[in-house]
Design an enzyme around this catalytic site. Structure first.
Site, PDB file in Angstrom:
ATOM      1  CG  HIS A  17       2.513   9.992  -3.566  1.00 35.37           C
ATOM      2  ND1 HIS A  17       1.846   9.330  -2.562  1.00 35.37           N
ATOM      3  CD2 HIS A  17       3.370  10.833  -2.945  1.00 35.37           C
ATOM      4  CE1 HIS A  17       2.277   9.742  -1.389  1.00 35.37           C
ATOM      5  NE2 HIS A  17       3.201  10.661  -1.591  1.00 35.37           N
TER       6      HIS A  17
ATOM      7  CD  GLU B 138       0.129   5.330  -6.474  1.00 34.09           C
ATOM      8  OE1 GLU B 138       0.149   4.294  -5.805  1.00 34.09           O
ATOM      9  OE2 GLU B 138       0.854   6.325  -6.206  1.00 34.09           O
TER      10      GLU B 138
ATOM     11  CB  SER C 102      -0.053  -0.707  -0.910  1.00 40.23           C
ATOM     12  OG  SER C 102      -1.362  -0.605  -0.422  1.00 40.23           O
TER      13      SER C 102
ATOM     14  CB  CYS D 145      -0.602   6.944   0.225  1.00 38.62           C
ATOM     15  SG  CYS D 145      -0.875   8.317  -0.932  1.00 38.62           S
TER      16      CYS D 145
ATOM     17  CB  CYS E 256      -2.504   7.441  -4.541  1.00 37.19           C
ATOM     18  SG  CYS E 256      -1.016   8.475  -4.685  1.00 37.19           S
TER      19      CYS E 256
END
Length: 145
Positions: free
Chosen positions: A50, A52, A77, A79, A82
């Site tokens: 992802h 991040e 936002s 998950c 992350c």
């Protein structure tokens, strides 16, 4: 616009241009980006990359103190995965572009003392809405649906 959120948006756009999911992130320490990344799950056939996570990976190994003094910017936002990394490394502040298309573990982050600021940025929101409408199967895969 904040230069660091703009950098995260630029990362999201880079991911989209590569055929991936437009989510970008940067990690900022003492006013300087030390890691930047975008969702590369599609491009690299990854289960975990992802935005991040990519930014953390590209920041490289850092002393714990660096993470405890950093701010993570992300276009969406974070998950559960992350958010877990944010907590693991003790990142004290997260600035989120938008949480209308997906709301991650913001409550958990706040409960654990992380300062969470959600901007509801129109660029972030429009980018995700457009992507989700055009690629619902990739989006559902990314969030585990």
């Amino acid at each position: 616009m904040d230069e660091f959120m703009q950098a995260a948006i630029d990362e999201a756009r880079a991911g989209l241009a590569e055929g991936g999911i437009p989510i970008g992130s940067v990690i900022v320490h003492q006013g300087r980006i030390i890691g930047r990344g975008h969702n590369r799950r599609v491009q690299q056939g990854s289960a975990t990359l992802h935005g991040e996570m990519d930014a953390l990976e590209r920041a490289g190994r850092q002393p714990a103190q660096v993470y405890r003094e950093s701010v993570l910017y992300t276009t969406l936002s974070p998950c559960s995965m992350c958010s877990g990394a944010i907590l693991l490394y003790g990142i004290p502040k997260v600035i989120i572009g938008e949480n209308q298309t997906f709301i991650g573990e913001e409550a958990l982050l706040r409960e654990r003392g992380v300062l969470v600021d959600v901007l509801q940025d129109k660029t972030c929101l429009d980018m995700m809405r457009h992507f989700i409408a055009e690629h619902p199967e990739l989006w559902n895969e990314d969030i585990g649906v």
